[in-house]
Design a protein around this motif. Structure first.
Motif, PDB file in Angstrom:
ATOM      1  N   GLU B  77       0.878  -1.167   0.000  1.00 49.65           N
ATOM      2  CA  GLU B  77       0.000   0.000   0.000  1.00 49.65           C
ATOM      3  C   GLU B  77       0.914   1.215   0.000  1.00 49.65           C
ATOM      4  O   GLU B  77       2.054   1.132   0.435  1.00 49.65           O
ATOM      5  CB  GLU B  77      -0.870  -0.005   1.265  1.00 49.65           C
ATOM      6  CG  GLU B  77      -2.090   0.869   1.172  1.00 49.65           C
ATOM      7  CD  GLU B  77      -2.944   0.821   2.434  1.00 49.65           C
ATOM      8  OE1 GLU B  77      -3.832   1.645   2.559  1.00 49.65           O
ATOM      9  OE2 GLU B  77      -2.700  -0.060   3.295  1.00 49.65           O
ATOM     10  N   ASP B 282       3.449  -2.831   6.136  1.00 56.97           N
ATOM     11  CA  ASP B 282       3.646  -2.173   4.847  1.00 56.97           C
ATOM     12  C   ASP B 282       4.369  -3.035   3.807  1.00 56.97           C
ATOM     13  O   ASP B 282       4.466  -2.626   2.662  1.00 56.97           O
ATOM     14  CB  ASP B 282       4.463  -0.884   5.048  1.00 56.97           C
ATOM     15  CG  ASP B 282       3.771   0.098   5.977  1.00 56.97           C
ATOM     16  OD1 ASP B 282       2.525   0.077   6.002  1.00 56.97           O
ATOM     17  OD2 ASP B 282       4.454   0.859   6.676  1.00 56.97           O
ATOM     18  N   PRO B 309      -2.370 -15.723   3.876  1.00 57.19           N
ATOM     19  CA  PRO B 309      -3.503 -16.000   4.762  1.00 57.19           C
ATOM     20  C   PRO B 309      -4.386 -17.115   4.222  1.00 57.19           C
ATOM     21  O   PRO B 309      -4.658 -17.180   3.024  1.00 57.19           O
ATOM     22  CB  PRO B 309      -4.254 -14.670   4.772  1.00 57.19           C
ATOM     23  CG  PRO B 309      -3.223 -13.639   4.478  1.00 57.19           C
ATOM     24  CD  PRO B 309      -2.257 -14.302   3.549  1.00 57.19           C
ATOM     25  N   ASP B 323      -0.622   2.109  -5.836  1.00 58.08           N
ATOM     26  CA  ASP B 323      -1.267   1.993  -4.539  1.00 58.08           C
ATOM     27  C   ASP B 323      -2.480   1.058  -4.564  1.00 58.08           C
ATOM     28  O   ASP B 323      -2.564   0.099  -3.799  1.00 58.08           O
ATOM     29  CB  ASP B 323      -1.673   3.409  -4.101  1.00 58.08           C
ATOM     30  CG  ASP B 323      -2.387   3.424  -2.763  1.00 58.08           C
ATOM     31  OD1 ASP B 323      -1.992   2.650  -1.884  1.00 58.08           O
ATOM     32  OD2 ASP B 323      -3.329   4.224  -2.614  1.00 58.08           O
ATOM     33  N   GLY B 324      -3.387   1.328  -5.484  1.00 62.78           N
ATOM     34  CA  GLY B 324      -4.624   0.557  -5.528  1.00 62.78           C
ATOM     35  C   GLY B 324      -4.361  -0.909  -5.847  1.00 62.78           C
ATOM     36  O   GLY B 324      -4.921  -1.813  -5.220  1.00 62.78           O
ATOM     37  N   PHE B 327      -2.793  -2.640  -2.844  1.00 63.20           N
ATOM     38  CA  PHE B 327      -3.711  -2.785  -1.721  1.00 63.20           C
ATOM     39  C   PHE B 327      -4.680  -3.940  -1.928  1.00 63.20           C
ATOM     40  O   PHE B 327      -5.028  -4.660  -0.993  1.00 63.20           O
ATOM     41  CB  PHE B 327      -4.481  -1.486  -1.484  1.00 63.20           C
ATOM     42  CG  PHE B 327      -5.399  -1.579  -0.305  1.00 63.20           C
ATOM     43  CD1 PHE B 327      -4.891  -1.510   0.984  1.00 63.20           C
ATOM     44  CD2 PHE B 327      -6.764  -1.790  -0.473  1.00 63.20           C
ATOM     45  CE1 PHE B 327      -5.718  -1.629   2.081  1.00 63.20           C
ATOM     46  CE2 PHE B 327      -7.601  -1.911   0.621  1.00 63.20           C
ATOM     47  CZ  PHE B 327      -7.084  -1.832   1.905  1.00 63.20           C
ATOM     48  N   ALA B 328      -5.088  -4.106  -3.183  1.00 62.85           N
ATOM     49  CA  ALA B 328      -6.046  -5.173  -3.475  1.00 62.85           C
ATOM     50  C   ALA B 328      -5.471  -6.551  -3.115  1.00 62.85           C
ATOM     51  O   ALA B 328      -6.215  -7.498  -2.861  1.00 62.85           O
ATOM     52  CB  ALA B 328      -6.452  -5.123  -4.946  1.00 62.85           C
ATOM     53  N   LYS B 330      -3.155  -6.961  -0.649  1.00 65.86           N
ATOM     54  CA  LYS B 330      -2.517  -6.886   0.679  1.00 65.86           C
ATOM     55  C   LYS B 330      -2.877  -8.070   1.566  1.00 65.86           C
ATOM     56  O   LYS B 330      -2.012  -8.631   2.242  1.00 65.86           O
ATOM     57  CB  LYS B 330      -2.921  -5.573   1.347  1.00 65.86           C
ATOM     58  CG  LYS B 330      -2.291  -5.346   2.714  1.00 65.86           C
ATOM     59  CD  LYS B 330      -2.518  -3.919   3.198  1.00 65.86           C
ATOM     60  CE  LYS B 330      -1.818  -3.691   4.536  1.00 65.86           C
ATOM     61  NZ  LYS B 330      -1.771  -2.279   4.905  1.00 65.86           N
ATOM     62  N   ASN B 331      -4.146  -8.429   1.576  1.00 60.22           N
ATOM     63  CA  ASN B 331      -4.583  -9.471   2.499  1.00 60.22           C
ATOM     64  C   ASN B 331      -4.502 -10.884   1.915  1.00 60.22           C
ATOM     65  O   ASN B 331      -5.008 -11.826   2.508  1.00 60.22           O
ATOM     66  CB  ASN B 331      -6.003  -9.192   2.992  1.00 60.22           C
ATOM     67  CG  ASN B 331      -6.016  -8.096   4.040  1.00 60.22           C
ATOM     68  OD1 ASN B 331      -4.957  -7.636   4.468  1.00 60.22           O
ATOM     69  ND2 ASN B 331      -7.203  -7.672   4.438  1.00 60.22           N
TER      70      ASN B 331
END
Lengths: 1052, 490
Positions: B77, B282, B309, B323-324, B327-328, B330-331
């Motif tokens: 991100e 981060d 995960p 960024d976008g 971020f999508a 990230k998890n």
């Protein structure tokens, strides 16, 4: 001994001189036995006592602005006199340096008095804010919205490059500490989690003020020596007075504060981010049902477009123990956006005073209680002030007096400043999801007690899109209600300042006095961060003690011989200041939730102490000479010895000479009521803090195992420091015309402050990032103009206009040898520098690369091109400031409106920088009506060939790609504000003759009513994050407040 | 007459009240009760050893710069750094802290100057026995050179010869990196030679080797090996002599580690402070590194990153997304391994056995010393496997992977083998990995899709603060861009 000086044939005559206009007592009136040199001057209460030699039979009373009177003595020993005002003149007595009352016309420097009434008009809690717009050349920056927050005041601009630039506050002769505990990072807008503990002079209770005199230039303040270079605000408190009633006065005020000046959020697109899915949402299944979810963990608003037909899982649908688990609601703009987070602040301000006076003494006892609820939830400030003053003639010759205030202030829930999760403004103004409904945020815990925040880390799903886990832990931001409800901030300050004064008249012309003055406080601040938030849980407490003692002794000589009056004072002063602080706090978090105590520390707690002491010894001399009430000369000097300087350099002489010529006394022109020219020259200083001479090592905590750590400080000390020295010349002319209906007061000043004590940044490669030096100079010049006029005076209706205006020309003339600029830190995109040849506090940042026609350049794809280096974008210092007051009065009703303004100065807004980055402002959606998120953003620039850009680029690319270019977020800080309005009605006492109370006065008032003009969008250009010199950087400001209130006062 | 007496009395009283005891008190009053004027040099040494090591391993130089430049890690991100959107001011702290220290809560305080100040105290201490003095000075010189190498490798030409002489040189010149290397190599060589292992060094305050002078000596030799090899392309004569001398001297028998202190979180490992104390999340392991390791069935991968995960698989974050895009993911991507991030006492590796063996392999390949380059190469990989706690049985399997086998074809292929394996082995040490990647130019990396620049930065920017305080010297140091290579980077 006293009787021994009397000569047998002489006799004594005493009495009181009052004004025939309103019965008020007249201090400073010359009383002379006609034909002799014998005489005296009335004291502050209008009393005089003179020795009349044998043969003397007439007394002459004279005073500027009043008709002189001759009175036969006869056999009387008490002669009270009423004096009529001389319509040809208008005189004012002002309290000047060291509390000496002077006829204003005799002064050779600019001085402006603000009456207690004007200070109290709108019942400001912070005395500094009450001066807003009232005094020419006084500039105030402060956020009226922050409960107990800081306000910065400067007079005639900034003199010191990196030292103190705020004036000295003096209450009844007692210097008042105005320390501010803001760190430098707080000042430039990075809170670091620090609370704003305000400027400590805010302990002065406005309700006790009789008058404030603003001494602006060095000619007026040289007598304050090394503390005088930034001007002095001399405050005189109310004293007991003879009065008709039993001497009780009651005042009660209720004020409501509402925040304004907040960034608008766009209402077309929601928060989060756009996922690369058909819906733009995070698509997942839970227990067989398909859902859409926004990006909870994202602290911005580049999410999907609102659509009332699209139902999504909002942030509060994830508590399995809650009724709305798995609830879906439409994706729409919120009913209550962040602005409804703020509450209406309520201030209750009640005061009562008891006072009495008789021929030999007076006393006044005052009590004020202020109880203020802030606009942020869970914030409250309470301040109790007890003020007592008394004066008593113990004998004909000996007078003892006392005045003092005890202040007890306690605050809970102050705001955290700047860029920090604990300042809700950081999210609201910079990093937020705009679809959030504030009402729902109030549900800030899960059923199991953990925090429920809008910015949770959120969803984890497997490759097939099935939900694996929902992580409730906050990603960047806590729920703002969690912050305000669960964290702890409390502080309490107990303060006493006061003085004891003994005065002994040795002869009619000579008196000696001794005065002991003290200001001191102890304060405690308790801060805690609850477990379960973004920041590690923590508790800390800081205790601070400050005291300053001043011992002053002086001998005065007053005599009028023929046409020449002489008044001289020789005195000495010893000042001693001590400060210490103790801080202890947890390390590694709190072991038990909800228990804010240092013993609850997970790791060994931290303890640190700091102490400092400083003393200044002084001798001073003031000589005032008058000739026939129209020619005056003042000579004064003070020599200071400061403990903070080395033995060789610690002695400093500060001289001043001023002269004034009241030419209206010698020119016979009926249209001219008063005319005066004046000129003054003076020097005043600005001392350094202690411990800046010798090289030392800083202790570093904690130890590494059993090994202690010490470090060479970043800043190199300098054994050769001397005081900063301000040299100023000022010239003024004042005149009143048409029976004093119209008048002006014009001043030109030119001051240079040399030997600047600065911590000059040095190349870190020398081993020090800064060093203390004594070099460079800064020059300030400008004009101050005050105009007032009785515009209309018709059958009891009066319209008065008063305007004040000041200009500031500021130049950093030189810095240390070989130093062209001093960097003062900054934000990401902008930094502050002090640069030789430019104005103070230059703001630097990158601009766009520009075509020779001045337009920003774009590249072949329509993207703007940044300039290579940071350039000077302007100075934070204003070009001019001023205020305009209109007062209308008719039969006891008075309506007053104050506007104030600033021209010039610039401000960089980090809030707007990030609000745009985060897609929160309407500007990130619409450009001239076009939806730029759909159509693309058209940067207004030109191609290399000068033709206009026609290529649209993705809006998010633009707003996120150029945040480090400062110029789009730099604005002219000029403003015009509707500062205050009040409508007051004094009930005629005749109407309530039979009531037990009298002098009933009711008023409605408003404060900070509107920003009438400002270039900075949304926000208040006047907000500060601290009272230090780093100005011009806005970051997550707490919104300013607009206030309305009601006041009632009466006497018994 | 009586009047006169009265005035005398007043005069005497005034004098007594104000000036009887004042002047004498002043010096005492202005003595700082908060900071001593003298401290033992040991206390400065401790501070410098901690802070400089901390900086070497901390976010600013390591995982938010070096590790991103070499694409070991990727941001999940706010992807400015991995897309090379740097402002000059981003480097103020990095620079100022290393040279002079930086007073700030939560940041280390004290830089190289603490070592210089300690050195001065020792030098002027006439009571100290010569051998002990020589040992203590050697300790300081070695660690100062370690720190200077970090600085010059990141920035190129920097103040060196005139640094830390504030009165004499208020505006130190920027020395050419060539001269800095010559200076550092001379300094460390002299220091190592002056060490008397049978005499005492710092008996307290030495939080790196606890006064073990033999350890300091072999650490000094290891640094000479690193310094010599770093200039292989720029000054091969000095490189060869330095490297061959170092390889013939005593070298560390184990990884040189600095163990952080878990007793206080301010002394804990920087990864831990960032991830656990500051709860920053981060970074992810980069997809580029993951793919390279998966291709070779690298057993270290499970030590480098946590499973993504909801599964057991390690999924890298594509490098250089905007960024976008980042971020999508990230998890659903793999975090840095918890052994690296969640352990307050996890060490910082100052120089490892693996690095030493890679240098040896390279020196053999270059013909500077004799021996088997392949054996050294495999010893290097083995040492790395040991460092990361890989089961010994898996090491041989890995060495047999076709993508791992030492490519003896020619010098270039040998260097590529070394560079690629070194790149993998230096995971979590961004400063050294960044230098070696720039020197060896391998593996070939390119900017990601979200990059603001068309190539990967090859140095740090000089800070804004130098513009204002040392502008003339800075201007003479060359263009201040991210893209002009340092001297040894040919």
């Amino acid at each position: 001994m006293a009787t021994a000086v009397s000569i047998a044939q002489d006799r004594t005559v005493s009495g009181k001189v009052t004004s025939s206009d309103d019965g008020s007592t007249l201090p400073g009136v010359n009383v002379v036995v006609k034909g002799t040199t014998q005489g005296g001057v009335t004291d502050f209460e209008g009393n005089y006592k003179i020795t009349v030699p044998e043969g003397g039979n007439t007394l002459v009373f004279s005073f500027i602005g009043l008709e002189s009177q001759e009175v036969e003595i006869g056999s009387r020993s008490v002669i009270d006199v009423q004096m009529n005002s001389d319509v040809q003149q208008l005189s004012e007595v002002v309290v000047t340096a060291l509390g000496i009352s002077r006829e204003k016309a005799s002064l050779g420097y600019s001085v402006q008095e603000v009456s207690g009434e004007d200070v109290q008009k709108t019942n400001e809690v912070n005395i500094v804010n009450a001066l807003q717009g009232q005094v020419a050349g006084v500039q105030i920056q402060g956020s009226a919205g922050a409960l107990g927050g800081s306000s910065r005041i400067t007079i005639r601009g900034a003199n010191s490059l990196t030292g103190e630039n705020q004036p000295l506050f003096v209450v009844d002769g007692v210097p008042i500490d105005n320390r501010n505990f803001a760190t430098s990072s707080q000042q430039r807008g990075f809170g670091g989690g620090s609370y704003d503990y305000g400027n400590s002079a805010s302990d002065i209770n406005p309700a006790d003020i009789e008058s404030m005199t603003v001494l602006k230039g060095a000619a007026a303040t040289a007598i304050y020596g090394s503390r005088g270079s930034n001007g002095v605000i001399v405050i005189t408190t109310k004293k007991g007075a003879k009065d008709k009633g039993i001497g009780i006065e009651v005042n009660s005020t209720l004020t409501f504060d509402n925040p304004y000046a907040m960034v608008d959020h766009q209402r077309e697109y929601g928060g989060g981010a756009s996922y690369p899915t058909a819906s733009g949402f995070n698509e997942f299944t839970q227990d067989g049902t398909s859902y859409l979810a926004p990006a909870y963990g994202k602290d911005g608003s580049w999410g999907p477009k609102y659509d009332p037909d699209v139902n999504v899982r909002h942030w509060d649908s994830w508590d399995p123990n809650s009724a709305n688990y798995k609830e879906v609601r439409p994706w729409v703009a919120p009913e209550n956006d962040y602005k409804s987070f703020f509450e209406t602040g309520v201030t209750r301000n009640n005061s009562i005073s008891l006072s009495k006076a008789n021929d030999t003494g007076s006393f006044r006892l005052g009590f004020t209680n202020i109880d203020q609820d802030g606009t942020l939830p869970n914030s409250n400030l309470k301040r109790n002030t007890i003020t007592f003053s008394a004066t008593q003639n113990l004998s004909d010759k000996l007078t003892a007096s006392f005045s003092g205030s005890y202040v007890n202030a306690s605050t809970t829930g102050r705001n955290v400043t700047g860029y920090d999760n604990k300042n809700p403004m950081q999210a609201f103004l910079q990093w937020y999801q705009v679809q959030l409904d504030t009402d729902r945020l109030k549900d800030y815990t899960l059923a199991d007690g953990r925090q429920q925040t809008w910015n949770a880390i959120g969803i984890t799903k497997d490759g097939a899109g099935e939900l694996i886990d929902y992580n409730h832990a906050p990603n960047y931001f806590d729920n703002p209600y969690w912050v305000r409800e669960r964290n702890l901030q409390e502080d309490v300050r107990n303060r006493f300042f006061g003085n004891v004064d003994l005065n002994y008249k040795i002869t009619d012309h000579i008196s000696i006095g001794g005065k002991i003055m003290r200001d001191g406080y102890s304060s405690q601040a308790f801060e805690g961060i609850a477990p379960g938030g973004v920041d590690q849980s923590e508790y800390s407490e800081v205790t601070r003690h400050f005291s300053e003692m001043n011992y002053d002794a002086r001998i005065s000589y007053n005599k009028t011989v023929n046409d020449i009056s002489i008044s001289a004072t020789l005195g000495g002063n010893r000042m001693k200041q001590s400060y210490n602080s103790i801080r202890n706090g947890t390390v590694g978090g709190l072991a038990l939730a909800g228990f804010f105590n240092t013993s609850n520390s997970i790791q060994a707690p931290n303890l640190s102490t700091y102490e400092s002491e400083k003393a200044i010894n002084s001798i001073y001399f003031i000589g005032s000479f008058g000739y026939k009430n129209f020619l005056y000369l003042d000579v004064l000097a003070r020599n200071d010895w400061s403990s903070a300087l080395s033995k060789e350099d610690r002695s400093f002489l500060y001289p001043a000479v001023t002269a004034s010529f009241v030419f209206s006394e010698v020119v016979d022109a009926s249209w001219l009521s008063l005319g005066k020219i004046r000129v003054g020259y003076g020097q005043a200083g600005n001392d350094t803090g202690p411990y800046q001479l010798d090289d030392v090592f800083d202790p570093i905590n904690p130890n590494f195992g059993t090994s202690s750590r010490y470090s060479v400080p970043d800043t190199r000390n300098n054994p050769d420091l001397v005081n900063e020295l301000t040299t100023e010349i000022e010239f003024g002319i004042e005149a009143r015309f048409l029976d004093s209906r119209v008048g002006f007061d014009f001043t030109y000043y030119d001051r240079t402050t040399d030997d600047q004590i600065m911590s000059v940044a040095s190349s870190a490669t020398t081993g020090y990032r800064a060093k203390w030096v004594n070099a460079g100079s800064m020059r300030n010049s400008g004009i101050e103009l005050m105009l007032d006029a009785l515009v209309l005076d018709l059958s009891g209706f009066q319209w008065n206009v008063a305007l004040n205006l000041a200009t500031y020309n500021n130049e950093v003339v030189s810095l240390a040898e070989g130093v062209d600029e001093i960097t003062m830190g900054g934000t990401w995109a902008a930094d502050l520098r002090i640069v030789k040849g430019e104005s103070y506090m230059g703001l630097y940042g990158q601009d766009w690369k520009r075509h020779e026609n001045g337009q920003p350049l774009v590249d072949e794809n329509g993207y703007p091109v940044a300039a290579d280096d940071r350039t000077y974008l302007g100075s934070a210092i204003a070009d001019f400031t001023g205020g305009l007051r209109n007062t209308f009065s008719w039969k006891g009703i008075s309506l007053s409106a104050l506007f104030d303004f600033q021209g010039g100065g610039i401000i960089h807004s980090t809030s707007l920088q990030w609000a745009n980055y985060s897609g929160m402002t309407p500007e990130t959606v619409r450009q001239g009506g076009v939806d730029i998120r759909a159509e693309g953003y058209l940067f207004e620039g030109v191609f290399d060939d000068g033709s206009a850009n026609t290529i649209r680029i993705p809006a998010q690319d633009y707003f996120q790609g150029y945040w480090n270019i400062a110029s789009p977020n730099v604005y002219d800080a000029s403003f015009i504000k509707f500062r205050e309005a009040s409508l007051a009605y004094a009930l005629p006492n005749k109407l309530i003759e039979n009531w037990p109370i009298r002098d009933i006065r009711v008023s409605f008032f408003g404060r900070n009513l509107a920003i009438l003009s400002s270039n900075l969008p949304y926000l208040d250009p006047q907000a500060v994050t601290g009272t230090g010199n780093r100005q011009g950087l806005e970051n997550a400001q707490v919104p300013s407040t607009r206030s309305w209130g009601f006041n009632i006062g009466f006497k018994l | 007459m009586k009047l006169l007496n009265k005035y005398k009395l007043i005069g005497v009283i005034t004098f007594l009240v104000f000036f009887s005891s004042c002047e004498r008190d002043f010096d005492e009053l202005n003595t700082d009760p908060n900071s001593p004027v003298a401290v033992p040099p040991e206390n400065l040494l401790t501070n410098a050893l901690f802070n400089l090591t901390y900086s070497y391993w901390d976010r600013d130089l390591n995982f938010e710069f070096g590790e991103l430049m070499v694409q070991h890690m990727a941001q999940n991100e706010y992807t400015e750094e991995q897309n090379y959107s740097f402002a000059q001011a981003n480097f103020d702290f990095r620079w100022g802290n290393l040279y002079a220290g930086w007073d700030a809560t939560s940041a280390p305080q004290g830089g190289m100057y603490d070592l210089v100040a300690a050195r001065h105290m020792i030098e002027i201490d006439e009571s100290m026995p010569t051998a002990i003095k020589a040992n203590k000075l050697a300790v300081i010189d070695i660690f100062l050179s370690f720190s200077f190498q970090m600085v010059t490798d990141l920035w190129g030409n920097v103040p060196y010869s005139q640094a830390f002489k504030p009165s004499e040189y208020p505006a130190p010149v920027y020395d050419n990196q060539a001269d800095i290397y010559t200076g550092m190599i001379t300094t460390v060589t002299d220091a190592v030679n002056s060490i008397n292992v049978s005499a005492e060094g710092f008996t307290s305050g030495d939080i790196l080797f606890d006064g073990n002078m033999a350890a300091w000596k072999s650490f000094g030799n290891a640094l000479l090996l690193r310094m010599g090899m770093r200039i292989s392309e720029a000054n091969s004569a000095l490189a060869q002599s330095t490297v061959s001398a170092a390889l013939g001297a005593s070298l560390p028998a184990a990884d040189v580690m600095f163990i952080f202190d878990g007793a206080n979180q301010d002394l804990a490992n920087p990864f831990y402070q960032d991830r656990i104390i500051s709860t920053r999340d981060d970074f992810r392991i980069s997809e580029i590194l993951v793919n390279q390791m998966l291709a070779n069935n690298d057993p270290r991968l499970v030590m480098y990153a946590d499973p993504a995960p909801g599964g057991t698989e390690i999924i890298g974050m594509p490098y250089g997304l905007n960024d976008g895009g980042a971020f999508a993911l990230k998890n659903s991507t793999s975090d840095i391994h918890e052994n690296i991030e969640n352990d307050p006492t996890a060490p910082a590796y100052l120089i490892t056995r693996s690095e030493i063996e890679f240098f040896r392999a390279e020196a053999i390949a270059r013909g500077w010393v004799s021996g088997s380059a392949q054996a050294a190469y495999e010893a290097a990989i083995t040492a790395s496997m040991n460092q990361w706690g890989v089961n010994p049985a898996d090491i041989a399997t890995y060495l047999a992977e076709p993508g791992v086998a030492y490519n003896t074809n020619n010098l270039t292929t040998q260097l590529e083998s070394i560079a690629e394996q070194k790149w993998v082995a230096l995971y979590s040490n961004g400063v050294e990995a960044y230098s070696e990647w720039r020197r060896l130019d391998f593996p070939v990396l390119s900017p990601g899709s979200g990059a603001f620049e068309s190539s990967i930065p090859v140095r740090m920017l000089y800070p804004v603060t130098e513009d204002g305080t040392n502008g003339e010297s800075l201007a003479a140091a060359g263009a201040n861009t991210l893209f002009n290579a340092v001297w040894w980077d040919k």
